[in-house]
Scaffold this motif. Structure first.
Motif, PDB file in Angstrom:
ATOM      1  N   GLU A  80      -3.944   3.946 -14.015  1.00  0.00           N
ATOM      2  CA  GLU A  80      -5.289   4.522 -14.146  1.00  0.00           C
ATOM      3  C   GLU A  80      -6.395   3.470 -14.156  1.00  0.00           C
ATOM      4  O   GLU A  80      -7.570   3.803 -14.003  1.00  0.00           O
ATOM      5  CB  GLU A  80      -5.383   5.393 -15.410  1.00  0.00           C
ATOM      6  CG  GLU A  80      -5.043   4.670 -16.696  1.00  0.00           C
ATOM      7  CD  GLU A  80      -3.590   4.846 -17.114  1.00  0.00           C
ATOM      8  OE1 GLU A  80      -3.336   4.882 -18.338  1.00  0.00           O
ATOM      9  OE2 GLU A  80      -2.716   4.941 -16.226  1.00  0.00           O
TER      10      GLU A  80
ATOM     11  N   CYS B  19      -7.428   0.404  -8.658  1.00  0.00           N
ATOM     12  CA  CYS B  19      -8.028   1.055  -7.484  1.00  0.00           C
ATOM     13  C   CYS B  19      -7.429   0.427  -6.230  1.00  0.00           C
ATOM     14  O   CYS B  19      -7.316  -0.811  -6.144  1.00  0.00           O
ATOM     15  CB  CYS B  19      -9.536   0.875  -7.484  1.00  0.00           C
ATOM     16  SG  CYS B  19     -10.367   1.646  -6.068  1.00  0.00           S
TER      17      CYS B  19
ATOM     18  N   ILE C  40      -2.422   7.680  -4.360  1.00  0.00           N
ATOM     19  CA  ILE C  40      -2.641   8.852  -5.208  1.00  0.00           C
ATOM     20  C   ILE C  40      -1.327   9.294  -5.848  1.00  0.00           C
ATOM     21  O   ILE C  40      -1.280   9.669  -7.025  1.00  0.00           O
ATOM     22  CB  ILE C  40      -3.294   9.996  -4.398  1.00  0.00           C
ATOM     23  CG1 ILE C  40      -4.783   9.690  -4.178  1.00  0.00           C
ATOM     24  CG2 ILE C  40      -3.126  11.336  -5.105  1.00  0.00           C
ATOM     25  CD1 ILE C  40      -5.507  10.706  -3.316  1.00  0.00           C
TER      26      ILE C  40
ATOM     27  N   TRP D 122      -2.938   6.025  -8.869  1.00  0.00           N
ATOM     28  CA  TRP D 122      -4.011   5.044  -8.778  1.00  0.00           C
ATOM     29  C   TRP D 122      -5.302   5.731  -8.335  1.00  0.00           C
ATOM     30  O   TRP D 122      -5.278   6.786  -7.700  1.00  0.00           O
ATOM     31  CB  TRP D 122      -3.658   3.971  -7.743  1.00  0.00           C
ATOM     32  CG  TRP D 122      -2.676   2.941  -8.199  1.00  0.00           C
ATOM     33  CD1 TRP D 122      -1.583   3.115  -8.996  1.00  0.00           C
ATOM     34  CD2 TRP D 122      -2.691   1.557  -7.832  1.00  0.00           C
ATOM     35  NE1 TRP D 122      -0.912   1.931  -9.142  1.00  0.00           N
ATOM     36  CE2 TRP D 122      -1.571   0.957  -8.443  1.00  0.00           C
ATOM     37  CE3 TRP D 122      -3.525   0.774  -7.041  1.00  0.00           C
ATOM     38  CZ2 TRP D 122      -1.277  -0.397  -8.304  1.00  0.00           C
ATOM     39  CZ3 TRP D 122      -3.239  -0.568  -6.894  1.00  0.00           C
ATOM     40  CH2 TRP D 122      -2.126  -1.154  -7.519  1.00  0.00           C
ATOM     41  N   GLN D 123      -6.427   5.092  -8.646  1.00  0.00           N
ATOM     42  CA  GLN D 123      -7.685   5.480  -8.031  1.00  0.00           C
ATOM     43  C   GLN D 123      -7.659   4.984  -6.577  1.00  0.00           C
ATOM     44  O   GLN D 123      -7.020   3.977  -6.276  1.00  0.00           O
ATOM     45  CB  GLN D 123      -8.851   4.838  -8.766  1.00  0.00           C
ATOM     46  CG  GLN D 123      -8.961   5.213 -10.236  1.00  0.00           C
ATOM     47  CD  GLN D 123      -9.987   4.369 -10.938  1.00  0.00           C
ATOM     48  OE1 GLN D 123     -11.133   4.269 -10.503  1.00  0.00           O
ATOM     49  NE2 GLN D 123      -9.585   3.746 -12.040  1.00  0.00           N
TER      50      GLN D 123
ATOM     51  N   TYR E 143     -10.295  11.134  -4.278  1.00  0.00           N
ATOM     52  CA  TYR E 143     -10.509   9.820  -3.677  1.00  0.00           C
ATOM     53  C   TYR E 143     -11.972   9.703  -3.255  1.00  0.00           C
ATOM     54  O   TYR E 143     -12.665  10.700  -3.069  1.00  0.00           O
ATOM     55  CB  TYR E 143      -9.597   9.618  -2.462  1.00  0.00           C
ATOM     56  CG  TYR E 143      -9.864  10.580  -1.322  1.00  0.00           C
ATOM     57  CD1 TYR E 143     -10.750  10.261  -0.292  1.00  0.00           C
ATOM     58  CD2 TYR E 143      -9.240  11.828  -1.284  1.00  0.00           C
ATOM     59  CE1 TYR E 143     -10.997  11.152   0.742  1.00  0.00           C
ATOM     60  CE2 TYR E 143      -9.486  12.719  -0.255  1.00  0.00           C
ATOM     61  CZ  TYR E 143     -10.365  12.374   0.754  1.00  0.00           C
ATOM     62  OH  TYR E 143     -10.619  13.262   1.774  1.00  0.00           O
ATOM     63  N   LYS E 144     -12.415   8.473  -3.114  1.00  0.00           N
ATOM     64  CA  LYS E 144     -13.749   8.198  -2.590  1.00  0.00           C
ATOM     65  C   LYS E 144     -13.597   7.629  -1.185  1.00  0.00           C
ATOM     66  O   LYS E 144     -12.498   7.221  -0.790  1.00  0.00           O
ATOM     67  CB  LYS E 144     -14.495   7.216  -3.494  1.00  0.00           C
ATOM     68  CG  LYS E 144     -14.751   7.769  -4.889  1.00  0.00           C
ATOM     69  CD  LYS E 144     -15.422   6.737  -5.781  1.00  0.00           C
ATOM     70  CE  LYS E 144     -15.654   7.294  -7.180  1.00  0.00           C
ATOM     71  NZ  LYS E 144     -16.248   6.278  -8.091  1.00  0.00           N
TER      72      LYS E 144
END
Length: 243
Positions: free
Chosen positions: A184, A187, A201, A205-206, A225-226
Motif C-alpha cells: 500500500e 506505486c 493492482i 500496489w498503487q 489507477y491513475k
C-alpha cells in the motif's frame, strides 16, 4: 526495517524510453518499409506476440534456453507483420532482430525521467525498476541510459533473475520483501495494461498507467489507477507539492 517508507518503481521498456524507435528503425532498415507504414499499430502487435510467446515458453522467468529465446524474438516479428500484409522469411526476422538489438543499446531516456527519479530519491522515496526480460539484455538497456547512476543496484529487479515475471503479482511481492516496503506504500508506473497495470493492482500496489500512446484498457481491473502521458504529468501526480 521501516515498513512505513514509500516507494516508486518504474517499468523500463516504453516507460523509461521510447521503445518504438528501435523497432521502427529496424523494420525500415531491413524491410525497406515506407514512412507511411503503421509502425505504432505494428509495434503494439509485436509487443502482444512477444508477451504471448514468452509466457508460453517461460522465457521471462529465465526458464528457457537460447534457442527458445531466438524463436520467440523472431516469431513475434513474423506473426505481427503478417497482420499487416508483410510476410517475413525466418532469415529476414533474424536480420530485423539483430538490427533491433543493435539499436536497443543506443537509447536515451524520456525527457524528465532521470530528473524525476532524482527528485523522488531526494524526497525520501525508495526508487527502483521492475522489468521483464533476461538480466544481461535488460541491464544493457539500463546502462545505455545510465540509469544505474540514478537507481541503486539493489532496487533493480529483472524477471529473468527474480524468477517471476509481470503480471505475476509474486514479482511485486519479492520487491516488497527485499526492499522492506508494504504494497500500500508502493506505486508502480508502466505502459503495459496487462503486465504493469493489471499486474501491480493484483499485488495491491498503487498504479499510474504511463499511457503515452493513448491506448485503451485491455480488460477490467479490480482496482483504481491513475493515468499520465508524460513525465511532466507523472511529476505532478507524484510530487504535487514540488515547485
Amino acid at each position: 526495517m521501516n515498513l512505513q517508507k514509500k516507494a516508486v518503481f518504474f517499468d523500463v521498456d516504453d516507460t523509461m524510453y521510447d521503445h518504438l524507435h528501435p523497432t521502427r528503425d529496424a523494420l525500415r532498415t531491413v524491410l525497406g518499409l515506407s514512412e507511411h507504414f503503421p509502425y505504432e499499430e505494428a509495434y503494439h502487435r509485436i509487443r502482444y506476440y512477444s508477451d504471448l510467446l514468452s509466457a508460453k515458453g517461460g522465457l521471462l522467468e529465465g526458464k528457457a534456453g537460447a534457442n527458445e529465446l531466438d524463436d520467440m524474438r523472431e516469431g513475434r516479428f513474423i506473426l505481427a507483420l503478417q497482420e499487416f500484409g508483410v510476410d517475413l522469411t525466418r532469415e529476414q526476422a533474424v536480420q530485423v532482430q539483430q538490427e533491433y538489438l543493435d539499436r536497443q543499446y543506443r537509447i536515451e531516456s524520456f525527457e524528465g525521467a532521470t530528473s524525476l527519479i532524482d527528485e523522488l530519491s531526494s524526497a525520501g522515496y525508495v526508487v527502483g525498476l521492475i522489468t521483464n526480460g533476461l538480466e544481461e539484455h535488460q541491464m544493457s538497456k539500463i546502462k545505455a541510459m545510465t540509469l544505474e547512476n540514478h537507481v541503486a543496484a539493489e532496487h533493480i529487479f529483472v524477471s529473468g533473475t527474480v524468477g517471476y515475471a509481470k503480471p505475476d503479482p509474486r514479482i511485486f511481492e519479492v520487491v516488497n520483501e527485499r526492499t522492506g516496503t508494504l504494497p500500500e506504500h508502493c506505486c508502480y508506473i508502466g505502459d503495459s495494461w496487462r503486465n504493469d497495470v493489471a499486474g501491480a493492482i493484483a499485488a495491491n500496489w498503487q498504479v499510474i498507467w504511463f499511457n503515452h500512446r493513448n491506448a485503451t484498457p485491455e480488460s477490467d481491473v479490480a482496482g483504481v489507477y491513475k493515468t499520465a502521458a508524460s513525465y511532466a504529468e507523472l511529476r505532478r501526480l507524484l510530487l504535487p507539492d514540488a515547485h
